[in-house]
Design a protein around this motif. Structure first.
Motif, PDB file in Angstrom:
ATOM      1  N   LEU A  92      -8.418  12.087   4.234  1.00 30.22           N
ATOM      2  CA  LEU A  92      -7.151  12.557   3.675  1.00 30.22           C
ATOM      3  C   LEU A  92      -6.142  11.444   3.889  1.00 30.22           C
ATOM      4  N   ILE A  93      -5.606  10.912   2.793  1.00 34.40           N
ATOM      5  CA  ILE A  93      -4.661   9.800   2.919  1.00 34.40           C
ATOM      6  C   ILE A  93      -3.289  10.176   2.382  1.00 34.40           C
ATOM      7  N   HIS A  94      -2.288   9.469   2.869  1.00 37.44           N
ATOM      8  CA  HIS A  94      -0.894   9.713   2.518  1.00 37.44           C
ATOM      9  C   HIS A  94      -0.282   8.408   2.035  1.00 37.44           C
ATOM     10  N   PHE A  95       0.454   8.482   0.934  1.00 32.55           N
ATOM     11  CA  PHE A  95       1.182   7.321   0.441  1.00 32.55           C
ATOM     12  C   PHE A  95       2.589   7.369   1.052  1.00 32.55           C
ATOM     13  N   ASP A  96       2.745   6.636   2.130  1.00 32.55           N
ATOM     14  CA  ASP A  96       3.995   6.654   2.891  1.00 32.55           C
ATOM     15  C   ASP A  96       4.986   5.664   2.284  1.00 32.55           C
ATOM     16  N   VAL A  97       6.092   6.178   1.796  1.00 25.73           N
ATOM     17  CA  VAL A  97       7.141   5.339   1.210  1.00 25.73           C
ATOM     18  C   VAL A  97       8.106   4.958   2.334  1.00 25.73           C
ATOM     19  N   VAL A  98       8.040   3.715   2.748  1.00 27.77           N
ATOM     20  CA  VAL A  98       8.808   3.240   3.909  1.00 27.77           C
ATOM     21  C   VAL A  98      10.306   3.241   3.607  1.00 27.77           C
ATOM     22  N   GLY A  99      11.073   3.792   4.556  1.00 29.15           N
ATOM     23  CA  GLY A  99      12.528   3.761   4.422  1.00 29.15           C
ATOM     24  C   GLY A  99      13.105   4.832   3.525  1.00 29.15           C
ATOM     25  N   ARG A 100      12.263   5.741   3.051  1.00 30.94           N
ATOM     26  CA  ARG A 100      12.743   6.839   2.211  1.00 30.94           C
ATOM     27  C   ARG A 100      12.617   8.143   2.966  1.00 30.94           C
TER      28      ARG A 100
END
Length: 427
Positions: A92-100
């Motif tokens: 299970l992966i997550h697309f982590d948007v840095v700084g948001r």
């Protein structure tokens, strides 16, 4: 067919064609050859380039290629792909948007395990990232999984989805694309029985074979045209010595690819002929339309034999989801127990893989769900690929799905805040 040398022979053929392409490209690149006023060598080099690239892509897992996303502040934010759960057969992966700041709308994309990697949904992920926290199931190539890790069939797949949903919490919006639609429905019903408060907030089923016989196509009717014995003898092979999963019984991705290609052989032949001529004329690019599509389309993965065979036998032949007779880990799954999950089905009117009626067959099974929590949409003129990644998805279906999620937003917020499921984790 169920022998290591058979698998190795198939890989040898692929490897040889890749080498022939590379050799032809190199020969055509010699300065002495270029001095000859004969277009044959230019064509030979172009054929080699297209051939080498095509056969090389068949054993390479594509990158996600999603590096930044524009935030509401107008800045590009870096996207990191992080694993939340690691399992032998899929993560299970997550697309982590840095700084948001985390988005309230949280989406779990259930990617198909039908011969291609989860990156087939790259454009789907990219289209959702600006407005959602996006998670996805990243299934592993069976040839890379040692035999010691055991089996993986449709029941195991369903239990993986159960674990992923519980990890993300009850305020998650699940979107299942194609093959996993019936198993995502079963996983939700399984949760409704064992842990009702862990059910997702919404469930969107896109182009999946809930009832393959509702409007049969050549693909979904395949299971009725062959016996399981014939299928096991002709489609199943043992992984060769080149890979970590040596000895594992699999349905090879290369066989699946050949089936896909045969469905539209004339179309694919013309596409490759046109690409060779474009390369010869110097008009092709590394990321042109042809390469962008076929770099993904040709990248295939093996499925475990037990997953492939149980899918054919239980989903297509036995229609266990359609008849509400599916069993997971000895427990009868009753789809009628889903009572508080909003469910939407999406189909394409020109889908030649999972035709209209197959996916919407889920709605009559939801006998315990209020009608206002059910919805369906048929996209006029859309084929299979278009309903989740093409123009139809971008222009019409994506907005409809997001509005559907928003119309039921907050219904499970109390359960999420009360600590049901790890949705409170900082991700």
């Amino acid at each position: 067919m169920r022998y290591l040398p058979t698998y190795d022979l198939m890989e040898t053929v692929r490897n040889t064609n890749q080498w022939l392409g590379a050799t032809a490209q190199a020969m055509g690149a010699y300065p002495a050859v270029q001095a000859l006023p004969n277009p044959f060598f230019q064509w030979l080099s172009a054929w080699g380039e297209v051939t080498e690239r095509s056969f090389a892509r068949m054993v390479a897992k594509p990158d996600w290629g999603i590096y930044t996303v524009v935030g509401e502040d107008g800045r590009d934010h870096v996207v990191n792909v992080e694993k939340l759960i690691e399992k032998p057969f899929g993560d299970l992966i997550h697309f982590d948007v840095v700084g948001r700041a985390p988005k309230e709308r949280r989406v779990l994309l259930v990617a198909p395990m039908s011969g291609h990697y989860a990156t087939l949904l790259r454009s789907t992920v990219a289209s959702l990232l600006p407005d959602c926290e996006v998670y996805i199931t990243d299934w592993h190539n069976a040839r890379e999984i040692p035999v010691s890790q055991g089996k993986f069939d449709i029941e195991d797949y369903t239990l993986y989805l159960v674990d992923f949903m519980k990890e993300l919490g009850p305020d998650i919006n699940v979107v299942a694309v194609c093959q996993p639609a019936p198993l995502a429905l079963a996983a939700t019903a399984y949760l409704a029985d064992i842990d009702p408060d862990a059910q997702p907030q919404t469930l969107t089923l896109i182009g999946g074979p809930i009832d393959p016989d509702a409007n049969a196509t050549d693909v979904t009717d395949f299971g009725n045209r062959v016996t399981m014995g014939y299928l096991e003898e002709t489609a199943i092979q043992r992984v060769g010595f080149k890979y970590a999963g040596a000895g594992r019984m699999v349905y090879p991705g290369l066989l699946q690819l050949s089936s896909f290609m045969a469905m539209n052989a004339d179309k694919h032949a013309k596409a490759f002929t046109d690409q060779i001529m474009a390369v010869a004329r110097g008009e092709a690019g590394d990321h042109d339309k042809h390469n962008k599509f076929y770099d993904e389309y040709l990248a295939v993965m093996d499925m475990t034999a037990e997953f492939y065979l149980s899918t054919v036998e239980r989903i297509f032949k036995g229609r266990e989801i359609a008849t509400n007779d599916f069993v997971v880990a000895g427990r009868q799954v009753d789809i009628g127990k889903i009572t508080n999950v909003a469910v939407k089905t999406v189909e394409g009117s020109k889908d030649d893989i999972s035709a209209p009626g197959q996916c919407s067959a889920a709605l009559p099974l939801l006998t315990g769900l209020a009608e206002e929590k059910k919805a369906q949409h048929i996209e006029d003129g859309a084929g299979h690929y278009g309903i989740f990644a093409g123009k139809s998805w971008r222009n019409n279906i994506r907005p409809l799905v997001l509005r559907f999620m928003d119309s039921h937003a907050g219904e499970h917020a109390g359960k999420a805040k009360s600590g049901k499921g790890p949705a409170l984790k900082a991700v």
